[in-house]
Scaffold this active site. Structure first.
Site, PDB file in Angstrom:
ATOM      1  N   GLY A  56     -45.450  -4.841  30.174  1.00 39.47           N
ATOM      2  CA  GLY A  56     -45.541  -5.414  28.828  1.00 39.47           C
ATOM      3  C   GLY A  56     -46.332  -4.600  27.816  1.00 39.47           C
ATOM      4  O   GLY A  56     -46.362  -4.965  26.638  1.00 39.47           O
ATOM      5  N   GLU A  68     -46.076  -3.013  36.208  1.00 45.59           N
ATOM      6  CA  GLU A  68     -44.628  -2.757  36.057  1.00 45.59           C
ATOM      7  C   GLU A  68     -44.257  -2.406  34.625  1.00 45.59           C
ATOM      8  O   GLU A  68     -43.494  -3.132  33.978  1.00 45.59           O
ATOM      9  CB  GLU A  68     -43.839  -4.020  36.450  1.00 45.59           C
ATOM     10  CG  GLU A  68     -43.916  -4.389  37.882  1.00 45.59           C
ATOM     11  CD  GLU A  68     -43.409  -5.825  38.126  1.00 45.59           C
ATOM     12  OE1 GLU A  68     -42.906  -6.468  37.193  1.00 45.59           O
ATOM     13  OE2 GLU A  68     -43.546  -6.275  39.259  1.00 45.59           O
ATOM     14  N   GLY A 114     -42.312  -0.869  31.594  1.00 45.54           N
ATOM     15  CA  GLY A 114     -40.985  -0.325  31.343  1.00 45.54           C
ATOM     16  C   GLY A 114     -40.960   0.366  29.997  1.00 45.54           C
ATOM     17  O   GLY A 114     -40.934   1.596  29.882  1.00 45.54           O
ATOM     18  N   ARG A 120     -31.312  -4.764  19.735  1.00 41.21           N
ATOM     19  CA  ARG A 120     -32.648  -5.343  19.532  1.00 41.21           C
ATOM     20  C   ARG A 120     -32.848  -5.931  18.118  1.00 41.21           C
ATOM     21  O   ARG A 120     -33.354  -7.038  17.990  1.00 41.21           O
ATOM     22  CB  ARG A 120     -33.751  -4.320  19.857  1.00 41.21           C
ATOM     23  CG  ARG A 120     -33.691  -3.777  21.292  1.00 41.21           C
ATOM     24  CD  ARG A 120     -34.935  -3.020  21.696  1.00 41.21           C
ATOM     25  NE  ARG A 120     -36.077  -3.876  21.816  1.00 41.21           N
ATOM     26  CZ  ARG A 120     -37.055  -3.966  20.947  1.00 41.21           C
ATOM     27  NH1 ARG A 120     -37.058  -3.200  19.866  1.00 41.21           N
ATOM     28  NH2 ARG A 120     -38.031  -4.808  21.134  1.00 41.21           N
ATOM     29  N   CYS A 143     -17.994  -6.300  13.680  1.00 38.98           N
ATOM     30  CA  CYS A 143     -17.488  -7.396  12.859  1.00 38.98           C
ATOM     31  C   CYS A 143     -18.368  -8.644  12.962  1.00 38.98           C
ATOM     32  O   CYS A 143     -17.952  -9.669  13.483  1.00 38.98           O
ATOM     33  CB  CYS A 143     -16.060  -7.696  13.311  1.00 38.98           C
ATOM     34  SG  CYS A 143     -15.224  -8.787  12.208  1.00 38.98           S
ATOM     35  N   GLU A 144     -19.610  -8.503  12.546  1.00 38.81           N
ATOM     36  CA  GLU A 144     -20.543  -9.637  12.488  1.00 38.81           C
ATOM     37  C   GLU A 144     -21.506  -9.373  11.344  1.00 38.81           C
ATOM     38  O   GLU A 144     -21.996  -8.245  11.205  1.00 38.81           O
ATOM     39  CB  GLU A 144     -21.378  -9.738  13.770  1.00 38.81           C
ATOM     40  CG  GLU A 144     -20.590 -10.079  14.980  1.00 38.81           C
ATOM     41  CD  GLU A 144     -21.236 -11.130  15.875  1.00 38.81           C
ATOM     42  OE1 GLU A 144     -22.186 -11.815  15.442  1.00 38.81           O
ATOM     43  OE2 GLU A 144     -20.754 -11.243  17.001  1.00 38.81           O
ATOM     44  N   TYR A 197     -34.657  -0.464  26.367  1.00 41.84           N
ATOM     45  CA  TYR A 197     -33.778  -1.579  26.011  1.00 41.84           C
ATOM     46  C   TYR A 197     -32.795  -1.179  24.908  1.00 41.84           C
ATOM     47  O   TYR A 197     -32.436  -1.980  24.048  1.00 41.84           O
ATOM     48  CB  TYR A 197     -34.608  -2.808  25.587  1.00 41.84           C
ATOM     49  CG  TYR A 197     -35.637  -3.200  26.638  1.00 41.84           C
ATOM     50  CD1 TYR A 197     -35.229  -3.709  27.861  1.00 41.84           C
ATOM     51  CD2 TYR A 197     -37.005  -3.016  26.423  1.00 41.84           C
ATOM     52  CE1 TYR A 197     -36.162  -4.046  28.840  1.00 41.84           C
ATOM     53  CE2 TYR A 197     -37.940  -3.350  27.400  1.00 41.84           C
ATOM     54  CZ  TYR A 197     -37.516  -3.860  28.593  1.00 41.84           C
ATOM     55  OH  TYR A 197     -38.430  -4.182  29.568  1.00 41.84           O
TER      56      TYR A 197
END
Ligand code: LLP
Length: 417
Positions: free
Chosen positions: A227, A270, A272, A309, A345-346, A374
């Site tokens: 984190g 951990e 990342g 994201r 298309c959004e 990510y």
């Protein structure tokens, strides 16, 4: 900071325009030195006690990046059979992989067991499932330390509102089930959430987990999860996560625990994002600039299929503009407020809203920073678009294609009938 690209020497003298032409856009570009540097930093968070950082590979499973982790001597955690397979393929031995799963099938658990990969179980039912298929086995259990943290409610993984881990109130039940199936609980783990710059919630969770750890006998390890945040607002001079101060406070808590516990387990974490986020950028091309009701839209090929994201968590990613292979400086360029979007298309396909950027021109490149974590691992083929290529700027300055762009043949290959 005027430009991260320039100050970090991200492209090591390679012309980003040439990379874009050769490999096409959108393109993920990584810098080996930055990734190696961050991996070495996390490897040394605790030096006083036996300690291992596990690279949390959900962040980015490109084999070349896994090999950097392997080479940096850190271990890895996996969340799925796919991630375990990627780690094994990269050369991690099973003892260097920790399978931290959630709501998985007996078949997936069996893959870990058959490959001698230690599994962390995060519900009473999953402990029963594990006991049924692996009576007498070794395992870890994931505890909810009661405190969560993170940049968005969707990434908080501990506390009162989360599907993860086992509540402290259920610990007696863990022991009962372990007895029933003759399981040996060799470790406990937690993960509070992702992207915190203030370590206080993490450290509060460390206190809680260490208090809970006293109830477990003969633990071989205690894993505190990941984190650690990275400065997404680096162009506005956001400071880095203060690893040194964090490491001191963290170590002091371990000092106290070690005295009370009577033995010294292996301590683990951990991380990342911290390992890879800053070592990755996306190069995208501007294909259209237009104004609608007073808003200036910069249309690019970096859609939510390439980087989800911003649309998923409203995440901020700094953007630099590159023209003729050079960063358009923020100090001497005229600024304008623009909304940068992709080609999906959004209406939510937006990289940033009302952002002050140096005046953008058609055919410029945009360089989206902090996309190594990510980024590719969450990209999709939405709108039937092809997943991009990934290249590495290696330590020696050479450029290596580390994943080719998907092709329509790849895509068609899935279909039957
Ligand atoms: N360990 C466990 C059990 C995790 O669930 C995670 C992340 C990590 C470690 C690594 O956390 P990190 O050091 O990277 O913060 N997609 C979101 C982040 C989701 C994180 C999920 N779990 C994002 O793009 O912000």
């Amino acid at each position: 900071m005027d430009s991260f690209i320039n100050s970090s020497g991200f492209f090591k003298g390679n012309d980003p325009e040439k990379l874009a032409e050769k490999f096409g856009t959108p393109l993920y570009v990584y810098n080996e030195d930055i990734i190696r540097d961050r991996m070495l930093r996390v490897a040394n968070v605790i030096t006083k006690y036996p300690y291992r950082a596990n690279y949390s590979c959900k962040t980015n499973t490109n084999l070349s990046i896994l090999k950097i982790a392997l080479d940096a001597g850190i271990n890895a955690d996996a969340m799925s059979e796919g991630e375990m397979r990627m780690l094994l393929k990269a050369g991690f031995t099973p003892d260097r992989i920790f399978y931290v799963c959630n709501n998985v099938s007996a078949d997936e658990m069996r893959f870990a067991i058959d490959n001698d990969i230690l599994t962390s179980l995060d519900s009473l039912d999953q402990i029963r499932m594990f006991g049924t298929i692996n009576r007498g086995g070794r395992c870890a259990v994931r505890i909810n330390p009661g405190v969560g943290a993170g940049h968005h409610e969707k990434v908080v993984t501990a506390g009162k509102k989360t599907k993860f881990a086992i509540a402290e109130a259920d610990i007696d039940e863990i022991f009962k089930i372990a007895d029933e199936y003759d399981l040996k609980i060799v470790g406990i783990n937690q993960h509070v959430g992702s992207q915190f710059m203030d370590p206080s919630p993490f450290l509060a969770a460390v206190d809680n987990l260490l208090r809970i750890a006293m109830r477990f006998k003969d633990l071989e390890f205690i894993d505190f999860g990941g984190g650690y945040g990275i400065p997404y607002h680096k162009l506005d001079d956001e400071k880095e996560y203060d690893m040194e101060a964090f490491s001191k406070e963290f170590t002091a808590k371990l000092d106290d625990f070690v005295l009370r516990y009577g033995s010294v387990p292996l301590f683990k974490s951990e991380p990342g994002r911290y390992c890879v986020a800053e070592g990755g950028v996306i190069l995208g091309r501007v294909h259209s600039i237009k104004e609608n009701s007073g808003i200036k839209y910069v249309g690019t090929d970096v859609g939510m299929n390439v980087l989800v994201r911003p649309s998923m968590y409203d995440s901020w990613h700094d953007i630099e503009i590159i023209r003729d292979g050079k960063v358009v400086g923020r100090d001497n360029a005229g600024f304008e407020k623009v909304t940068v979007c992709g080609n999906i298309c959004e209406s939510g396909d937006v990289l940033c809203k009302d952002r002050e950027l140096p005046k953008v021109k058609d055919n410029d490149l945009i360089c989206v920073l902090d996309a190594g974590a990510y980024g590719y691992s969450m990209c999709s083929s939405y709108n039937t678009r092809l997943r991009p290529a990934e290249v590495m700027v290696c330590s020696d300055g050479s450029i290596k294609l580390i994943r080719r762009r998907e092709t329509f043949e790849d895509m068609f290959a899935f279909y039957e009938g």
